[in-house]
Design a protein around this motif. Structure first.
Motif, mmCIF file in Angstrom:
data_model
loop_
_atom_site.group_PDB
_atom_site.id
_atom_site.type_symbol
_atom_site.label_atom_id
_atom_site.label_comp_id
_atom_site.label_asym_id
_atom_site.label_seq_id
_atom_site.Cartn_x
_atom_site.Cartn_y
_atom_site.Cartn_z
ATOM 1 N N ILE A 1 0.850 -1.201 0.000
ATOM 2 C CA ILE A 1 0.000 0.000 0.000
ATOM 3 C C ILE A 1 0.883 1.248 0.000
ATOM 4 O O ILE A 1 0.698 2.152 -0.811
ATOM 5 N N LEU A 2 1.857 1.282 0.906
ATOM 6 C CA LEU A 2 2.699 2.481 1.033
ATOM 7 C C LEU A 2 3.460 2.773 -0.263
ATOM 8 O O LEU A 2 3.601 3.926 -0.666
ATOM 9 N N TYR B 1 13.673 6.131 13.143
ATOM 10 C CA TYR B 1 12.667 7.092 13.621
ATOM 11 C C TYR B 1 11.299 6.443 13.586
ATOM 12 O O TYR B 1 11.107 5.406 12.958
ATOM 13 N N TYR B 2 10.347 7.095 14.259
ATOM 14 C CA TYR B 2 8.977 6.586 14.303
ATOM 15 C C TYR B 2 8.020 7.560 13.619
ATOM 16 O O TYR B 2 8.016 8.757 13.924
ATOM 17 N N LEU B 3 7.190 7.056 12.700
ATOM 18 C CA LEU B 3 6.110 7.843 12.097
ATOM 19 C C LEU B 3 4.814 7.055 12.231
ATOM 20 O O LEU B 3 4.766 5.887 11.849
ATOM 21 N N GLY B 4 3.790 7.691 12.773
ATOM 22 C CA GLY B 4 2.511 6.992 12.906
ATOM 23 C C GLY B 4 1.334 7.923 12.660
ATOM 24 O O GLY B 4 1.435 9.132 12.861
ATOM 25 N N VAL B 5 0.229 7.350 12.200
ATOM 26 C CA VAL B 5 -1.022 8.083 12.060
ATOM 27 C C VAL B 5 -2.093 7.185 12.631
ATOM 28 O O VAL B 5 -2.155 6.000 12.287
ATOM 29 N N THR B 6 -2.920 7.742 13.499
ATOM 30 C CA THR B 6 -3.968 6.898 14.067
ATOM 31 C C THR B 6 -5.248 7.692 14.229
ATOM 32 O O THR B 6 -5.229 8.905 14.386
ATOM 33 N N LEU B 7 -6.353 6.971 14.148
ATOM 34 C CA LEU B 7 -7.647 7.609 14.295
ATOM 35 C C LEU B 7 -7.853 7.898 15.776
ATOM 36 O O LEU B 7 -7.808 6.995 16.597
ATOM 37 N N GLY C 1 -5.448 16.862 4.957
ATOM 38 C CA GLY C 1 -4.439 15.846 5.218
ATOM 39 C C GLY C 1 -3.242 16.530 5.853
ATOM 40 O O GLY C 1 -3.390 17.530 6.561
ATOM 41 N N LEU C 2 -2.046 16.045 5.600
ATOM 42 C CA LEU C 2 -0.860 16.665 6.175
ATOM 43 C C LEU C 2 0.058 17.102 5.030
ATOM 44 O O LEU C 2 0.798 16.293 4.480
ATOM 45 N N PRO C 3 0.002 18.394 4.654
ATOM 46 C CA PRO C 3 0.853 18.862 3.558
ATOM 47 C C PRO C 3 2.332 18.691 3.930
ATOM 48 O O PRO C 3 2.684 18.769 5.116
ATOM 49 N N LEU D 1 2.184 9.018 4.090
ATOM 50 C CA LEU D 1 1.635 8.062 5.054
ATOM 51 C C LEU D 1 0.226 8.491 5.480
ATOM 52 O O LEU D 1 -0.693 7.672 5.583
ATOM 53 N N VAL D 2 0.063 9.791 5.711
ATOM 54 C CA VAL D 2 -1.255 10.314 6.091
ATOM 55 C C VAL D 2 -2.244 10.116 4.943
ATOM 56 O O VAL D 2 -3.383 9.682 5.147
ATOM 57 N N LYS D 3 -1.799 10.386 3.723
ATOM 58 C CA LYS D 3 -2.658 10.208 2.554
ATOM 59 C C LYS D 3 -3.053 8.730 2.419
ATOM 60 O O LYS D 3 -4.224 8.410 2.170
ATOM 61 N N ALA D 4 -2.092 7.849 2.603
ATOM 62 C CA ALA D 4 -2.367 6.409 2.505
ATOM 63 C C ALA D 4 -3.381 5.998 3.565
ATOM 64 O O ALA D 4 -4.289 5.213 3.314
ATOM 65 N N CYS D 5 -3.238 6.556 4.758
ATOM 66 C CA CYS D 5 -4.137 6.242 5.869
ATOM 67 C C CYS D 5 -5.566 6.666 5.530
ATOM 68 O O CYS D 5 -6.510 5.900 5.697
#
Ligand code: GDP
Ligand code: MN
Length: 380
Positions: free
Chosen positions: A11-12, A100-106, A146-148, A176-180
């Protein structure tokens, strides 16, 4: 719905996130062949629906194809947090310098996605959150935009990610935000985002959870569901278009409408019983649908009796009664069934049940008490 790392990476990749190529193997032979194809050291990674695979011994580097074979042989069949490893991802090893850590969560409280970033990646983010909360940055996403990338870069810089990583990391976080958002995920995570010795910024691990409620429109991902991992009966129900939930008692429940079904669960509990499952046949069900519902509920080996609770509107009592009578000959011998019918066709339906020697409840409570009593009597 959880998906595997290799699927999350697929997906990514579509959203432009740099990811190593990789192939899945289910045998040591296959892993060796894939390692041969890639050439050079590879990482063999257990594909199971849990995190912390590294710590559990499910992520190992192999220097050559022979070692890939040996390592894959050890990881396949391994038990990680109660899950058996049935496949491994074989992917060229990275020479990782920093993580590093990148995350997006509802986030329900914010009614939006929340981005979580940390320069302390690779390790368990919950652990970082607990011990060094100052190392974690949170940002609520404006769901209109989203996150520009500029915002993503600002966040990474503020989190202490080195400036050489910020530009490419920003593009990755934004993707990542767009994919989410576009894949209806409730979680999308890259841990670690790796900076390699030769200066590449790349997602070394990926985790995505797709919102179950979005599966009807995310058909491609829905097809990734693995029946043996989930509840097989719930899986079968979904495939047949039935609204069915598995619980852990012994009273099977069939009703029409979510509210009535919930009330039925409460009634059975109040009568001292424990629901084994419930199936909501919805509105307007005919006899054939009723029969199918009863047979489906009875497929759960824990079910010792079935309570049918129908409020007739469009659904007619005669159809319900007919369906129960039709199902009876195919149900396990002596399986107690109690039906409560109210509304359209209740008098006719009850008469049909009585003629067939079936028990019916005068009202919801009476029906619940009767099924619990019949199951108890049978158990003696
Ligand atoms: P997890 O433990 O389930 O989160 O699995 P990961 O894919 O995150 O792997 C755990 C750790 O293994 C990572 O944090 C890395 O430190 C290490 N690792 C994973 N892939 C590579 C790789 O290609 N090269 C190196 N050197 N280490 C890796
Ligand atoms: Mn990881």
């Amino acid at each position: 719905m959880k998906i595997h790392e290799y699927q999350a990476k697929d997906i990514l990749r579509r959203f432009g996130v740099p990811v190593q190529p990789g192939k899945v193997a289910t045998t040591a032979d296959e892993a060796e062949r894939i390692a041969q194809e890639f050439g050079g050291p590879v990482v063999i990674k257990a594909q199971v629906y849990v995190g912390g695979r590294g710590k559990a011994g499910g992520v190992k580097i192999a220097q050559d194809p022979a070692q890939a074979r040996e390592v894959a042989g050890r990881i396949l069949g391994m038990d990680i947090k109660g899950l058996t490893v049935e496949k491994v991802l074989v992917t060229p090893a990275l020479d990782i310098k920093e993580e590093y850590y990148l995350g997006v969560t509802l986030d329900r409280a914010s009614q939006a996605l929340v981005v979580i970033v940390s320069a302390a990646g690779g390790i368990d983010i919950e652990e970082v959150a607990e011990k060094e909360p100052e190392k974690i940055l949170r940002h609520v996403v404006d769901m209109r935009w989203g996150l520009p990338p500029f915002q993503a870069r600002k966040l990474l810089a503020a989190a202490g990610v080195p400036s050489v990583v910020v530009a490419r990391g920003g593009a990755i976080l934004s993707a990542l935000v767009k994919a989410c958002i576009e894949s209806d995920a409730t979680l999308a995570e890259i841990n670690p985002l790796a900076l390699t010795a030769d200066g590449k910024v790349i997602a070394a691990d990926a985790k995505i959870i797709i919102d179950d409620n979005a599966l009807p429109r995310q058909k491609e991902y829905a097809a990734w569901a693995e029946p043996e991992e989930a509840n097989p009966l719930e899986f079968a129900a979904k495939a047949e278009g039935l609204t069915y939930v598995k619980l852990d008692g012994d009273v099977g429940i069939v009703g029409n409408g979510a509210g009535l079904v919930m009330t039925t669960l409460d009634m059975v509990a109040r009568a001292g019983g424990k629901p084994a499952n419930f199936l909501d046949i919805g509105g307007g069900a005919k006899a054939a649908a009723m029969k199918k519902a009863l047979l489906f509920v009875a497929r759960d080996p824990q079910v010792k009796g079935i309570f049918v609770n129908i409020f007739g509107g469009i659904t007619r009592g005669e159809e319900v009664a007919q369906g129960i009578i039709m199902a009876q000959s195919e149900l396990p011998v002596g399986m107690p069934i109690v039906a409560r019918l109210a509304g359209t066709g209740e008098v006719e339906g009850r008469a049909m049940l009585a003629n067939a020697g079936l028990t019916w409840g005068a009202d919801m409570r009476d029906g619940a008490q009767k099924i619990v009593a019949e199951i108890a009597a049978k158990g003696k």
